[in-house]
Design an enzyme around this catalytic site. Structure first.
Site, mmCIF file in Angstrom:
data_model
loop_
_atom_site.group_PDB
_atom_site.id
_atom_site.type_symbol
_atom_site.label_atom_id
_atom_site.label_comp_id
_atom_site.label_asym_id
_atom_site.label_seq_id
_atom_site.Cartn_x
_atom_site.Cartn_y
_atom_site.Cartn_z
ATOM 1 N N HIS A 138 0.808 -1.223 0.000
ATOM 2 C CA HIS A 138 0.000 0.000 0.000
ATOM 3 C C HIS A 138 0.845 1.279 0.000
ATOM 4 C CE1 HIS A 138 -2.064 3.293 2.122
ATOM 5 N NE2 HIS A 138 -3.034 2.965 1.292
ATOM 6 N N CYS A 170 -2.766 33.504 -20.389
ATOM 7 C CA CYS A 170 -1.944 33.589 -19.183
ATOM 8 C C CYS A 170 -2.750 33.320 -17.912
ATOM 9 C CB CYS A 170 -1.221 34.924 -19.095
ATOM 10 S SG CYS A 170 -2.350 36.317 -18.983
ATOM 11 N N ASP A 176 -10.183 35.687 -14.964
ATOM 12 C CA ASP A 176 -11.278 36.652 -14.927
ATOM 13 C C ASP A 176 -12.336 36.333 -15.978
ATOM 14 O OD1 ASP A 176 -11.016 38.579 -12.829
ATOM 15 O OD2 ASP A 176 -9.142 39.199 -13.767
HETATM 16 C C1 PEP Z 1 -6.563 36.338 -15.477
HETATM 17 O O1 PEP Z 1 -7.538 37.006 -15.124
HETATM 18 O O2 PEP Z 1 -6.645 35.247 -16.066
HETATM 19 C C2 PEP Z 1 -5.202 36.839 -15.219
HETATM 20 C C3 PEP Z 1 -4.147 36.207 -15.683
HETATM 21 O O3 PEP Z 1 -5.078 37.928 -14.412
HETATM 22 P P1 PEP Z 1 -5.221 37.881 -12.803
HETATM 23 O O4 PEP Z 1 -5.245 36.444 -12.414
HETATM 24 O O5 PEP Z 1 -4.063 38.633 -12.283
HETATM 25 O O6 PEP Z 1 -6.523 38.587 -12.589
HETATM 26 MG MG MG Z 2 -7.271 39.091 -14.580
#
Ligand code: PEP
Ligand code: MG
Length: 610
Positions: free
Chosen positions: A187, A565, A503
């Site tokens: 395990h 991003c 966001d």
């Molecule tokens: C996002 O909103 O995806 C972003 C990269 O910006 P933050 O996370 O800083 O709002």
């Molecule tokens: Mg953002």
């Protein structure tokens, strides 16, 4: 590897109650059956063209094969198997890359022992090398203690007679696991390998006294809190803390798989990094640029946050400019560090996007310090802070809205970026230093243009004064649904789009990214949603907006480049979608860069097959 037990059932091996024998001993005990077994292994592995997990039994000297399936493997084994199968001509490079679970590469980024320190250390015992890795920490004897200490950030090694499923929580918090009983298939070993945690099992030399929380090994008694190190690749146990070093994805099998990934991927892989240290780490993991530098994160340190607070709480343009004058040299120095760390690869710097509530002081002493610095009364500062209160800070006065109200912030940030780029270009004329200035939270072309005009005016003046031919780009994040819906308009004025899917997910679903964790489990339980849309991109809704924005963006600006991003930039299935809709790069945190490189290669290979 293989193990067997005589006069036993399979369950006896798995339960870890008896320590099995290595398969090589079968050759001595049952030479006929062993020879036959080796032949069958070859036939099966050649047939499936993959490493097999095989179960067998020998009864009255006769071999019976019970079961076979593609074997589970650690990340370390997966990359070796993939390379071996290529070298044996069994599978192509593409097939080999497709065979590796990209997410599992995370496990290879765990630290290993410092070679010199390891050589100097003397093992005090040896068990079975059950799960690779290096662990150094203080001894605990129960899963509860492992959780308690681990939660405080302390490094612990969990020592048990054997482990059971109730120990899982503790195993998660332990640097390593040492068991007295059990083999490679018990395990503790199986679970530890699944978690990527180092494990040494079956060290029968240990005299365990669980009730008194101590054990004896090689004449020495070890108590709770004593130092211990485990080498999960050799099974060696050390009665001291051996220093560890970060993993190196540029050599050995890992390096080869990463090189192959770069050969097949068509998207770039950048990193989200806010400090030169993170940027260097990411560059060593193969990042080809920075896709997001969150400039507000450069002010979290105690030596910097006062100047930032002065800026937020300033009431007049003069006060704000005075605070910005303090901030600019700090920003410039950091930006220079970022350009240096990436050695000429693109660096995207996002303008300030602080939800203000994260930065205003709440502590009485901090409020007093701010009042003193501003030459104001404490009561006055408290009133300023109260005025900054927002009911929905994530949808409040942040992103480019800050620059629309306080243009001097954009002037300062542009100046810091351009001065840093000029300085680094001066030091490294051979590098292609092209800063990409990114404007956050845009939802309307005129709003974007307002900020862009400030950037261009400030940048051009500085470049001209320096007599330089420095190039720079200005682009925007696409993180508000309205920006995606009007991407055709915004694209006319933008050099690039970068999808801020944190966001964009928040605002498309209308889920607060800070609070959704509280109610999403009910959605999974009721099969409304199957996964967390903040971790894995919702390709149906959010993805539709992205696809639309990319298509409309290119219609009005053929040269526009697009990336992502948000957190999804490091998630394999989201990366596949990004490849499908034609993004130029994904950007993720430094430790996800290797995962993203392999995922991008897998996405490109899949796309070629379609
Ligand atoms: C996002 O909103 O995806 C972003 C990269 O910006 P933050 O996370 O800083 O709002
Ligand atoms: Mg953002």
């Amino acid at each position: 590897m293989g193990e067997f037990l005589t006069n036993a059932q399979g369950e006896d091996v798995v339960a870890g109650v008896r320590t099995p024998m290595p398969i090589t001993q079968m050759e001595e005990k049952f030479p006929e059956a062993y020879k036959q077994f080796v032949d069958v292994c070859g036939i099966l592995e050649n047939h499936y063209r993959d490493m097999q997990d095989m179960e067998f039994t020998v009864e009255n000297g006769k071999l019976y094969m019970l079961q076979c399936r593609s074997g589970k493997r650690t990340a370390q084994a997966a990359i070796k198997i993939a390379c071996d199968l290529i070298d044996e001509g069994m599978i192509s490079e593409e097939e080999a890359l497709m065979q590796i679970d990209a997410k599992s590469l995370d496990m290879l980024l765990h630290p290993t022992f410092d070679v010199k320190a390891l050589k100097a250390a003397k093992p005090v015992g040896k068990g079975i090398a059950a799960s690779p890795g290096a662990a150094a920490g203080h001894i605990v004897f129960t899963a509860e203690d492992a959780v308690e200490h681990g939660k405080k950030g302390e490094k612990v090694v969990l020592v048990r007679l054997e482990t059971s499923p109730e120990d899982i929580e503790g195993m998660k918090y332990a640097q390593g696991i040492l068991t007295v009983r059990g083999g490679q298939t018990s395990h503790a070993a199986v679970v530890a390998r699944g978690m990527g945690t180092c494990c040494v099992s079956g060290c029968g030399d240990i005299k365990m006294d669980e009730a008194n929380k101590c054990f004896t090994l090689a004449g020495k008694t070890y108590h709770e809190g004593d130092a211990l190190s485990l080498d999960g690749s050799t099974g060696n146990i050390y009665g001291e803390l051996i220093p560890t070093v970060p993993a190196d994805p540029n050599s050995g099998y890992f390096g080869r798989i990463m090189e192959l990934s770069d050969k097949y991927k068509t998207m770039g892989v950048r990193t989200n990094a806010d400090t030169p240290k993170d940027a260097k780490q990411a560059a060593s993991f193969g990042a080809q640029g920075i896709g997001l530098c969150r400039t507000e994160h450069m002010f979290f340190g105690p030596d910097r946050i006062p100047a930032f607070r002065e800026m937020i709480c300033a009431e007049t343009v003069e006060e704000r400019k005075a605070a910005l004058d303090k901030i600019e040299p700090m920003q410039q120095a950091d930006f220079e560090g970022l350009f240096e760390a990436l050695g000429g690869y693109p660096v995207t710097i996002r303008f300030l996007d602080p939800p203000l509530h994260e930065f205003v002081p709440t502590d009485e002493a901090d409020i007093e310090a701010l009042a003193k610095a501003q030459g104001k009364t404490v009561a006055y500062i408290k009133q300023v802070i109260a005025d900054l209160h927002e009911f929905n800070p994530m949808m409040g006065h942040r992103g480019c809205r800050l620059t629309v109200t306080y243009p001097e912030i954009a002037v300062m940030q542009t100046s810091a970026v351009i001065k840093a780029a000029l300085a680094v270009k001066g030091r490294h004329p051979e590098w292609n230093v092209v800063p990409e200035i990114m404007i956050p939270l845009v939802g309307e072309l005129k709003e974007y243009k307002f900020v862009k005009n400030i950037v261009v005016e400030t940048a051009d003046k500085l470049i001209k004064a320096a007599g330089s031919d420095l190039k720079y780009e200005v682009g925007t994040m696409i993180e508000i649904p309205r920006a995606a819906l009007t991407a055709d308009e915004i694209a006319k004025e933008a050099d690039f789009f970068c999808f801020g899917t944190n966001d964009l997910t928040q605002m498309t679903f209308g889920f607060s990214r800070d609070d959704a964790g509280k109610f999403l489990p009910a959605y999974y339980a009721n099969k409304i949603y199957e996964f967390d849309p903040f971790a894995r991109l919702d390709t149906v809704g959010v993805g539709k907006l992205m696809k639309m924005a990319v298509t409309m963006g290119h219609e009005n600006n053929a040269k526009i480049h697009c990336g992502i991003c948000g957190e999804h930039g490091g998630d394999p299935s989201s990366i596949e979608f990004c490849n499908e809709i034609g993004l130029n790069y994904v950007s993720c945190s430094p430790f996800r860069v290797p995962i993203a490189r392999l995922s991008a290669a897998q996405a490109a290979i899949k796309a070629k097959k379609k």
